[in-house]
Design a protein around this motif. Structure first.
Motif, PDB file in Angstrom:
ATOM      1  N   SER A  33       0.603   8.637   2.797  1.00  0.00           N
ATOM      2  CA  SER A  33       1.090   8.111   1.762  1.00  0.00           C
ATOM      3  C   SER A  33       2.703   7.883   1.865  1.00  0.00           C
ATOM      4  O   SER A  33       3.155   9.150   2.039  1.00  0.00           O
TER       5      SER A  33
ATOM      6  N   ILE B 213      -4.001  10.404   4.038  1.00  0.00           N
ATOM      7  CA  ILE B 213      -5.007   9.616   3.033  1.00  0.00           C
ATOM      8  C   ILE B 213      -6.233   9.486   3.936  1.00  0.00           C
ATOM      9  O   ILE B 213      -6.168   9.180   5.131  1.00  0.00           O
TER      10      ILE B 213
ATOM     11  N   SER C   6       0.873  -1.186   0.042  1.00  0.00           N
ATOM     12  CA  SER C   6      -0.043   0.047   0.020  1.00  0.00           C
ATOM     13  C   SER C   6       0.808   1.294   0.122  1.00  0.00           C
ATOM     14  O   SER C   6       0.442   2.308  -0.319  1.00  0.00           O
ATOM     15  N   GLN C   7       1.902   1.009   0.202  1.00  0.00           N
ATOM     16  CA  GLN C   7       3.060   2.105   0.822  1.00  0.00           C
ATOM     17  C   GLN C   7       2.525   3.349   1.539  1.00  0.00           C
ATOM     18  O   GLN C   7       2.398   4.481   1.168  1.00  0.00           O
ATOM     19  N   THR C   8       2.199   2.679   2.566  1.00  0.00           N
ATOM     20  CA  THR C   8       1.636   3.766   3.629  1.00  0.00           C
ATOM     21  C   THR C   8       1.982   3.476   4.971  1.00  0.00           C
ATOM     22  O   THR C   8       2.690   2.509   5.099  1.00  0.00           O
TER      23      THR C   8
END
Length: 166
Positions: free
Chosen positions: A144, A151, A127-129
């Motif tokens: 993010s 987000i 998710s790159q979170t």
């Protein structure tokens, strides 16, 4: 992570790395871990229990007792999440394994998956979170990794038929 002494828990890939012959890359395309990395992985616990800010925080990879279980709907209901919090007597349960962010808050506490920091890894989705948690209100804010911007992520609720992921 080791140099900065960031509290971490062992996940399924960490466990697998310790069971492969030394010098063997994994089947996902990552290179063989160094001996220093293997030493670090050997020291990782499967669960971390931390009193933080007056709250009891439990951190696991999958779900308590199992690093291979994906905490997703429809596999888990919100009643299951409340029962999990009650079973471990935690205010906050931080999970992972799915690489997808989610959160659920009830009077019993909060279940949180911050997602995955990975920006690129062979054959592994991300998710790159990440998430920051306000412990006083048990409110997470997701970000993010690419932009650093917050987000919007709806929580799981008792009536939602979806998993609330991105």
């Amino acid at each position: 992570i080791a140099e900065r002494r960031i509290a971490s828990v062992r996940g399924n890939h960490d466990r697998w790395a310790l069971t492969r012959p030394v010098g063997t890359p994994d089947s996902f395309g990552s290179p063989a871990p160094s001996e220093a990395t293997l030493d670090h992985l050997r020291r990782l616990p499967p669960v971390a229990i931390r009193p933080i800010g007056g709250r009891l925080v439990v951190i696991v990879h999958g779900v308590p007792g199992d690093d291979m279980t994906y905490l997703v709907r429809p596999t888990f209901s919100t009643a299951d999440l409340r029962a999990m919090l009650d079973d471990i007597s935690a205010d906050v349960l931080v999970v992972g394994h799915t690489h997808e962010p989610m959160w659920y808050r009830s009077p019993a506490g909060l279940v949180l998956n911050p997602g995955s920091l990975l920006s690129s890894a062979p054959r592994v989705r991300s998710s790159q979170t990440c998430a920051l948690l306000d412990l006083a209100s048990l409110t997470p804010t997701f970000y993010s990794i690419e932009t650093g911007e917050p987000i919007d992520l709806l929580p799981w609720d008792d009536d939602s038929p979806t998993d609330g992921s991105l």
